[in-house]
Design an enzyme around this catalytic site. Structure first.
Site, PDB file in Angstrom:
ATOM      1  N   LYS A  20     111.129   7.585  31.528  1.00 30.25           N
ATOM      2  CA  LYS A  20     111.912   8.075  30.390  1.00 30.25           C
ATOM      3  C   LYS A  20     111.102   8.043  29.107  1.00 30.25           C
ATOM      4  CE  LYS A  20     116.660   7.258  31.896  1.00 30.25           C
ATOM      5  NZ  LYS A  20     117.953   6.689  31.512  1.00 30.25           N
ATOM      6  N   LYS A  65     121.961  16.299  37.380  1.00 29.61           N
ATOM      7  CA  LYS A  65     122.497  17.158  36.326  1.00 29.61           C
ATOM      8  C   LYS A  65     121.408  17.935  35.611  1.00 29.61           C
ATOM      9  CE  LYS A  65     122.829  13.719  32.632  1.00 29.61           C
ATOM     10  NZ  LYS A  65     122.037  12.635  33.178  1.00 29.61           N
ATOM     11  N   LYS A  72     116.567  15.883  44.579  1.00 23.94           N
ATOM     12  CA  LYS A  72     117.858  15.192  44.530  1.00 23.94           C
ATOM     13  C   LYS A  72     118.841  15.994  43.674  1.00 23.94           C
ATOM     14  CE  LYS A  72     119.477  10.786  42.929  1.00 23.94           C
ATOM     15  NZ  LYS A  72     119.178   9.579  42.183  1.00 23.94           N
TER      16      LYS A  72
END
Ligand code: TRP
Length: 334
Positions: A119, A203, A200
């Site tokens: 991140k 969103k 995977k």
């Protein structure tokens, strides 16, 4: 108060409220298990809105998504009478113990977290909260003396750190926390993108056609399944390497139909891919349409939803507050 043995194992998990609709991967990977766990465990679930702001969030959206996520939990079968369902920011004990955990953890440990590395590489501005994230997560878990924490594989490292912090605290200050076990959701429950079955379901999908939202309209759900990517050949078989598309559809089928993989494969023996897609489209609509309707009903009465969450926060505080009090006492706070 110190760690106690529970009559039924205490299971606790949190989910971030960072999208409007949970997706089918969340539904199968998390929600279905959360619902099932109510039968065998003392189940605690919360919306991790404090973790959500470790990266920038629009305040109005965050508020809306917190309610939406809670509504989807209830609509999917998390029963606020049988489980404790609450919002993290509504229980003050979380940041209180979070701070202590920040002081028990080392900076090096936090920097080694792969989620932090990923991140922080993606974001231009990296908040301090993004680094201390796992200390708050440890607090979330230890406050309730959870025995088991059902999470996806991506959270395993955070859970390992939580265990280390619990052990370190207990050793340094005296036994205070239950050391939780990871309840890693099994690989078979992993759901992939319908358009790119090697990625995977997430969103941040490349194409919205690959992502099935719990709150999608039934027609849209059917369409997404009918246009799902399949593989070479014609035989419906489970083989993640050679047939990632068909294998993903079979996984979804077996989870939603509640049958094991062998039964699912047998069910489609001798049938074409198109048949699998059609039947699965119907099953997904049948499963998700009532969840969508119930979510919309719950959202139509926000006062009631807010009341349910306030009651959950109160029940949570009844357990979390004494744990914090014990930790404060142990570290030497007046
Ligand atoms: N980090 C988890 C995730 O992103 C969410 C979370 C926060 C959590 N606190 C938790 C999960 C405590 C389990 C237990 O998925």
């Amino acid at each position: 108060m110190t760690a106690t043995a529970h009559a039924r194992p205490r299971s606790l998990s949190g989910i971030q409220a960072t999208s409007d609709s949970l997706h089918l991967g969340n539904y199968i990977g998390a929600l279905q298990q959360f619902v099932a766990q109510q039968e065998t465990s003392d189940a605690w679930y919360f919306i991790a809105n404090m973790h959500a702001i470790t990266v920038p969030q629009d305040p109005a959206k965050l508020r809306e998504r917190t309610l939406l996520t809670a509504a989807q939990f209830i609509a999917a079968g998390v029963d606020p009478e049988r489980s404790v369902l609450f919002v993290q920011s509504q229980v003050d004990a979380h940041p209180k113990l979070g701070w202590i955990m920040e002081c028990v953890a080392s900076e090096g440990e936090a920097r080694r977290m792969t989620q932090f590395k990923d991140k922080s590489a993606k974001n231009e501005q990296v908040s301090l909260g993004l680094l201390t994230y796992p200390a708050l997560m440890a607090a979330d878990i230890l406050l309730y003396q959870a025995d088991v924490v059902p999470v996806g594989e991506d959270q395993r490292q955070h859970l390992e750190l939580t265990r280390n912090l619990a052990e370190r605290f207990n050793k340094r200050f005296g036994h205070t926390f239950t050391v939780p076990e990871p309840g890693i959701v099994k690989e078979t429950a992993k759901i992939y993108d319908l358009q790119d079955p090697t990625a995977k379901m997430s969103k941040s999908a490349q194409s919205p056609a690959g992502l099935v939202g719990i709150l999608d309209e039934p027609k849209a759900i059917a369409k997404k399944f009918k246009s799902a990517v399949t593989d070479d050949g014609t035989e419906v078989a489970f083989d993640r390497e050679a047939k990632p598309g068909v294998s993903n559809l079979l996984t979804i089928y077996s989870s939603l139909a509640g049958v094991d993989m062998a039964t699912a494969v047998e069910h489609f023996e001798g049938k074409m891919y198109g048949h699998l897609k059609g039947e699965l489209a119907d099953l997904a609509v049948e499963t998700l349409a009532p969840v969508r309707e119930r979510t919309l009903e719950l959202l139509a009465d926000r006062a009631e939803l807010t009341r349910i969450l306030a009651a959950g926060a109160q029940r949570a505080a009844e357990v979390a507050d004494p744990t914090v009090a014990a930790a404060y006492e142990r570290v030497g706070f007046l």
